[in-house]
Design a protein around this motif. Structure first.
Motif, PDB file in Angstrom:
ATOM      1  N   THR A 133      21.272  -6.553  53.310  1.00  0.00           N
ATOM      2  CA  THR A 133      22.088  -5.403  53.682  1.00  0.00           C
ATOM      3  C   THR A 133      23.504  -5.874  54.008  1.00  0.00           C
ATOM      4  O   THR A 133      23.804  -7.064  53.994  1.00  0.00           O
ATOM      5  CB  THR A 133      21.474  -4.680  54.887  1.00  0.00           C
ATOM      6  OG1 THR A 133      21.313  -5.627  55.965  1.00  0.00           O
ATOM      7  CG2 THR A 133      20.116  -4.100  54.540  1.00  0.00           C
ATOM      8  N   PHE A 134      24.392  -4.948  54.334  1.00  0.00           N
ATOM      9  CA  PHE A 134      25.796  -5.283  54.550  1.00  0.00           C
ATOM     10  C   PHE A 134      25.971  -6.323  55.659  1.00  0.00           C
ATOM     11  O   PHE A 134      25.400  -6.209  56.741  1.00  0.00           O
ATOM     12  CB  PHE A 134      26.600  -4.038  54.909  1.00  0.00           C
ATOM     13  CG  PHE A 134      27.106  -3.291  53.699  1.00  0.00           C
ATOM     14  CD1 PHE A 134      28.053  -3.866  52.866  1.00  0.00           C
ATOM     15  CD2 PHE A 134      26.627  -2.031  53.402  1.00  0.00           C
ATOM     16  CE1 PHE A 134      28.525  -3.190  51.760  1.00  0.00           C
ATOM     17  CE2 PHE A 134      27.094  -1.336  52.290  1.00  0.00           C
ATOM     18  CZ  PHE A 134      28.041  -1.923  51.465  1.00  0.00           C
ATOM     19  N   HIS A 135      26.760  -7.330  55.385  1.00  0.00           N
ATOM     20  CA  HIS A 135      27.070  -8.378  56.357  1.00  0.00           C
ATOM     21  C   HIS A 135      28.358  -9.077  55.942  1.00  0.00           C
ATOM     22  O   HIS A 135      28.860  -8.879  54.827  1.00  0.00           O
ATOM     23  CB  HIS A 135      25.926  -9.397  56.420  1.00  0.00           C
ATOM     24  CG  HIS A 135      25.724 -10.156  55.140  1.00  0.00           C
ATOM     25  ND1 HIS A 135      25.081  -9.599  54.042  1.00  0.00           N
ATOM     26  CD2 HIS A 135      26.086 -11.413  54.760  1.00  0.00           C
ATOM     27  CE1 HIS A 135      25.049 -10.473  53.058  1.00  0.00           C
ATOM     28  NE2 HIS A 135      25.658 -11.590  53.459  1.00  0.00           N
ATOM     29  N   LYS A 136      28.890  -9.884  56.843  1.00  0.00           N
ATOM     30  CA  LYS A 136      30.025 -10.754  56.547  1.00  0.00           C
ATOM     31  C   LYS A 136      29.547 -12.201  56.655  1.00  0.00           C
ATOM     32  O   LYS A 136      28.634 -12.509  57.429  1.00  0.00           O
ATOM     33  CB  LYS A 136      31.175 -10.518  57.526  1.00  0.00           C
ATOM     34  CG  LYS A 136      31.854  -9.164  57.388  1.00  0.00           C
ATOM     35  CD  LYS A 136      33.063  -9.060  58.319  1.00  0.00           C
ATOM     36  CE  LYS A 136      33.788  -7.735  58.123  1.00  0.00           C
ATOM     37  NZ  LYS A 136      35.025  -7.647  58.956  1.00  0.00           N
ATOM     38  N   ASP A 137      30.154 -13.085  55.886  1.00  0.00           N
ATOM     39  CA  ASP A 137      29.756 -14.487  55.945  1.00  0.00           C
ATOM     40  C   ASP A 137      30.202 -15.116  57.259  1.00  0.00           C
ATOM     41  O   ASP A 137      31.194 -14.692  57.868  1.00  0.00           O
ATOM     42  CB  ASP A 137      30.323 -15.253  54.754  1.00  0.00           C
ATOM     43  CG  ASP A 137      29.516 -14.994  53.489  1.00  0.00           C
ATOM     44  OD1 ASP A 137      28.298 -14.809  53.596  1.00  0.00           O
ATOM     45  OD2 ASP A 137      30.095 -14.974  52.393  1.00  0.00           O
ATOM     46  N   PRO A 138      29.466 -16.151  57.713  1.00  0.00           N
ATOM     47  CA  PRO A 138      29.678 -16.690  59.067  1.00  0.00           C
ATOM     48  C   PRO A 138      30.981 -17.460  59.222  1.00  0.00           C
ATOM     49  O   PRO A 138      31.542 -17.996  58.264  1.00  0.00           O
ATOM     50  CB  PRO A 138      28.474 -17.629  59.244  1.00  0.00           C
ATOM     51  CG  PRO A 138      28.128 -18.053  57.847  1.00  0.00           C
ATOM     52  CD  PRO A 138      28.385 -16.847  56.995  1.00  0.00           C
ATOM     53  N   ASN A 139      31.468 -17.485  60.455  1.00  0.00           N
ATOM     54  CA  ASN A 139      32.575 -18.358  60.881  1.00  0.00           C
ATOM     55  C   ASN A 139      33.863 -18.134  60.103  1.00  0.00           C
ATOM     56  O   ASN A 139      34.678 -19.044  59.941  1.00  0.00           O
ATOM     57  CB  ASN A 139      32.156 -19.830  60.756  1.00  0.00           C
ATOM     58  CG  ASN A 139      30.888 -20.134  61.523  1.00  0.00           C
ATOM     59  OD1 ASN A 139      30.637 -19.558  62.580  1.00  0.00           O
ATOM     60  ND2 ASN A 139      30.058 -21.033  60.996  1.00  0.00           N
ATOM     61  N   SER A 140      34.051 -16.926  59.586  1.00  0.00           N
ATOM     62  CA  SER A 140      35.267 -16.551  58.847  1.00  0.00           C
ATOM     63  C   SER A 140      35.467 -17.396  57.591  1.00  0.00           C
ATOM     64  O   SER A 140      36.599 -17.647  57.173  1.00  0.00           O
ATOM     65  CB  SER A 140      36.503 -16.659  59.752  1.00  0.00           C
ATOM     66  OG  SER A 140      37.585 -15.918  59.238  1.00  0.00           O
ATOM     67  N   THR A 141      34.360 -17.826  56.977  1.00  0.00           N
ATOM     68  CA  THR A 141      34.438 -18.640  55.773  1.00  0.00           C
ATOM     69  C   THR A 141      34.443 -17.770  54.519  1.00  0.00           C
ATOM     70  O   THR A 141      34.057 -16.598  54.544  1.00  0.00           O
ATOM     71  CB  THR A 141      33.240 -19.602  55.683  1.00  0.00           C
ATOM     72  OG1 THR A 141      32.026 -18.836  55.710  1.00  0.00           O
ATOM     73  CG2 THR A 141      33.244 -20.586  56.841  1.00  0.00           C
ATOM     74  N   CYS A 142      34.871 -18.374  53.400  1.00  0.00           N
ATOM     75  CA  CYS A 142      34.723 -17.770  52.084  1.00  0.00           C
ATOM     76  C   CYS A 142      33.393 -18.235  51.498  1.00  0.00           C
ATOM     77  O   CYS A 142      32.727 -19.105  52.048  1.00  0.00           O
ATOM     78  CB  CYS A 142      35.863 -18.203  51.164  1.00  0.00           C
ATOM     79  SG  CYS A 142      37.516 -17.886  51.808  1.00  0.00           S
ATOM     80  N   ALA A 143      33.012 -17.674  50.352  1.00  0.00           N
ATOM     81  CA  ALA A 143      31.763 -18.089  49.714  1.00  0.00           C
ATOM     82  C   ALA A 143      31.839 -17.872  48.213  1.00  0.00           C
ATOM     83  O   ALA A 143      32.595 -17.026  47.723  1.00  0.00           O
ATOM     84  CB  ALA A 143      30.577 -17.321  50.290  1.00  0.00           C
ATOM     85  N   TRP A 144      31.062 -18.655  47.500  1.00  0.00           N
ATOM     86  CA  TRP A 144      30.813 -18.384  46.083  1.00  0.00           C
ATOM     87  C   TRP A 144      29.308 -18.300  45.867  1.00  0.00           C
ATOM     88  O   TRP A 144      28.537 -18.933  46.564  1.00  0.00           O
ATOM     89  CB  TRP A 144      31.458 -19.421  45.169  1.00  0.00           C
ATOM     90  CG  TRP A 144      31.054 -20.855  45.377  1.00  0.00           C
ATOM     91  CD1 TRP A 144      31.728 -21.803  46.083  1.00  0.00           C
ATOM     92  CD2 TRP A 144      29.885 -21.510  44.850  1.00  0.00           C
ATOM     93  NE1 TRP A 144      31.061 -23.006  46.042  1.00  0.00           N
ATOM     94  CE2 TRP A 144      29.925 -22.860  45.288  1.00  0.00           C
ATOM     95  CE3 TRP A 144      28.809 -21.106  44.066  1.00  0.00           C
ATOM     96  CZ2 TRP A 144      28.929 -23.789  44.977  1.00  0.00           C
ATOM     97  CZ3 TRP A 144      27.808 -22.031  43.742  1.00  0.00           C
ATOM     98  CH2 TRP A 144      27.886 -23.359  44.191  1.00  0.00           C
ATOM     99  N   ASN A 145      28.904 -17.479  44.886  1.00  0.00           N
ATOM    100  CA  ASN A 145      27.486 -17.252  44.626  1.00  0.00           C
ATOM    101  C   ASN A 145      27.276 -17.250  43.117  1.00  0.00           C
ATOM    102  O   ASN A 145      27.768 -16.363  42.408  1.00  0.00           O
ATOM    103  CB  ASN A 145      27.044 -15.925  45.235  1.00  0.00           C
ATOM    104  CG  ASN A 145      25.553 -15.672  45.109  1.00  0.00           C
ATOM    105  OD1 ASN A 145      25.008 -15.603  44.017  1.00  0.00           O
ATOM    106  ND2 ASN A 145      24.887 -15.516  46.246  1.00  0.00           N
ATOM    107  N   ALA A 146      26.586 -18.271  42.617  1.00  0.00           N
ATOM    108  CA  ALA A 146      26.331 -18.407  41.180  1.00  0.00           C
ATOM    109  C   ALA A 146      24.909 -17.976  40.851  1.00  0.00           C
ATOM    110  O   ALA A 146      23.953 -18.483  41.445  1.00  0.00           O
ATOM    111  CB  ALA A 146      26.560 -19.849  40.744  1.00  0.00           C
TER     112      ALA A 146
END
Length: 570
Positions: free
Chosen positions: A308-321
């Motif tokens: 469900t809706f969330h933000k990634d931890p610790n104000s980090t960016c992310a990539w998802n392959a």
């Protein structure tokens, strides 16, 4: 085919609305049958009766209670009750399970079960019918128009979406065209999908079947349990969960091997959190800093799994392959709150009261499409296929649904332009920091302090950082420091009376950045935060002055103390 049509409930439970169709005679018959089947329990609402049943704490009693009548059997047939029982008595301690197709059959150790029917409209209950309806949702059918349009973009490498589309998709860009410099200058705050059209071996072609062949007995994390991949595969093949367990693993024995089989895209390779994870061959001596929070995950899920809706931890960016299957993504910028989500000003408490299936069936997904159609909202809906890599900017809300059986890789990282936000997060939202392991962090802080004590420096900031580390380490050893934090940011269990000192994570991170040659990047980030805070303070003062001017002009919009000065007073 109607994507909202649901097969008949196995016990003939029906939605509550069917009561409306009953004649007066049928209502009387219904009431008599309920009184006969439930006795004194018939006075309770469905919700209260279910709550009472949920207090039964062992499988045998729950089974026997359900055998008292058809209605009670239907209530105790709810698999969520049995799942909660399993987690209550097993949870993380269960490293394997003899899965038999449902939580109920698994706990009762039976391969078949009776399915006594509730005749006619004897049991019409949304409470019991809705979870069954949600477990039968078909996202392929529900999102068929979006999937069809996204397949065209994927196969033909289309990067610009037609303006007359009924939703807004994420921009697709060939990976070879995105350098590190271009990404950090132009794309850092915008979602996009990296594509590799015509390149079949850019990412590992992992699937559940291929991983199962390699790691059948390895235990992986699946939310609240940790089963072998073999057991999890059996679970995925047959379950009736409204939200099936989702494999989201960062520390299995397979991860260290799998992490050597892929390359992080060049544009995502600048990661300042690497200073928290030193390699033994890069540091003199044996003791190294090794306290990076969890950042790399293998993700496996069947259709209907997701988050469900969330933000990634610790104000980090992310990539998802995505390595096999495909995922539906909904992405919403930080300043907007997603439909169906509640949060406070600091986002320290985020509630998403509905499941993924409820989100779609309750109309929230339609709200998303309306927001997305207005391109000014920057609300994106997209489908990411195998071989594509989705970028999630820091602070963006996202919801993810697996359309098919899916395997994916994801990593969180901190590129240089995001450092100001991470520093501010560590400073102002220490109660929301997550992913650090207590033992590793304490050991690393000791190692770092030992290094700092060997440095003869009169720099005021260096001295303050060293003092913060020493204060924490001393307090950790003596347990006598003043209590300055409401809870341990590492999510360790802490007694209410135990005194803890706030962990100097910000100071340690800054010192490590300087050690590794990122002084200029750190100074720039600190300056950006100072300028931003100064603007906030200036705006605040401007509002106070403006308010006072309005008062003097008789335009006061709020409460004020007014004193009249009378020169002629006696």
């Amino acid at each position: 085919m109607n994507h909202l049509a649901v097969p008949r409930h196995p016990l003939n439970v029906k939605p509550s609305g069917n009561h409306i169709l009953l004649s007066d005679k049928e209502v009387l018959t219904f009431q008599e049958r309920w009184s006969k089947d439930l006795g004194l329990l018939s006075i309770f609402s469905d919700e209260l009766l279910y709550e009472i049943i949920s207090l039964i704490d062992n499988a045998s009693d729950l089974k026997n209670f359900g055998h008292a009548s058809r209605i009670l059997y239907a209530f105790t047939y709810q698999d969520e009750l049995w799942k909660n029982l399993y987690l209550q008595h097993n949870g993380e301690d269960s490293l394997s399970i003899d899965w038999k197709g449902s939580w109920r059959k698994t706990l009762l150790r039976v391969n078949e079960e009776a399915k006594p029917q509730c005749p006619n409209n004897l049991l019409c209950s949304d409470l019991l019918f809705r979870p069954y309806q949600c477990s039968k949702i078909d996202y392929n059918e529900l999102c068929r128009r979006i999937i069809a349009e996204e397949k065209v973009y994927h196969k033909k490498g289309i990067t610009e979406q037609p303006k007359d589309s009924f939703y807004r998709s994420v921009l697709r860009i060939p990976e070879k065209e995105v350098s590190l410099q271009y990404f950090e200058k132009n794309l850092i705050n915008h979602p996009f999908i990296l594509t590799n059209s015509g390149v079949s071996d850019r990412w590992p072609s992992w699937s559940l079947a291929s991983l199962l062949e390699r790691f059948p007995k390895v235990n992986f994390r699946q939310e609240s349990v940790k089963w072998s991949l073999e057991a999890y595969s059996r679970y995925l093949s047959e379950n009736s969960d409204e939200s099936p367990l989702y494999l989201f693993d960062c520390d299995s024995s397979a991860i260290s091997q799998l992490s050597k089989e892929y390359q992080v895209p060049v544009c995502f390779q600048n990661d300042l959190f690497t200073v928290l994870n030193e390699e033994s061959d890069t540091v003199e001596g044996k003791d190294i800093v090794n306290c990076r929070p969890n950042f790399r995950w293998l993700i496996i899920g069947s259709s209907r799994t997701g988050s469900t809706f969330h933000k990634d931890p610790n104000s980090t960016c992310a990539w998802n392959a995505v390595l096999s299957g495909c995922k539906l993504w909904i992405m919403i910028p930080p300043h907007l709150t997603p439909p169906g989500v509640g949060t406070d000003k600091d986002e320290s408490e985020v509630t998403s009261p509905v499941s993924l299936a409820e989100f779609f069936l309750s109309g929230f997904f339609n709200d998303i499409l309306k927001l997305s159609k207005d391109h000014e909202n920057e609300v994106y809906v997209s489908v990411v296929f195998a071989g594509e890599c989705n970028y999630v900017p820091k602070g963006w809300w996202h919801l993810v649904v697996n359309i098919d059986d899916t395997v994916a890789l994801t990593q969180n990282f901190v590129p240089s332009p995001v450092l100001p936000s991470v520093l501010e997060f560590f400073e102002r939202k220490s109660d929301q920091i997550s992913g650090f392991h207590s033992a590793k962090l304490v050991k690393s802080l000791n190692v770092l302090l030992e290094r700092m004590e060997k440095i003869d420096s009169s720099d005021a900031d260096f001295i303050l950082r060293k003092q913060s580390l020493k204060k924490y380490i001393d307090s950790h050893e003596t347990k006598s420091a003043p209590k300055t934090a409401k809870r341990d940011i590492l999510h360790d269990e802490v007694d209410d009376d135990e005194e803890i000192c706030e962990i100097p994570l910000l100071e340690a991170f800054e010192e490590l950045l300087i050690e590794k040659g990122y002084s200029e990047v750190l100074e720039s980030a600190i300056l950006q935060n100072q300028v931003k805070n100064s603007k906030k303070q200036t705006k605040g003062w401007h509002d106070v002055v403006q308010s006072r001017n309005n008062e003097e002009q008789g335009q006061s919009s709020g409460f004020a103390f007014d004193f009249d000065l009378c020169e002629d007073s006696d």
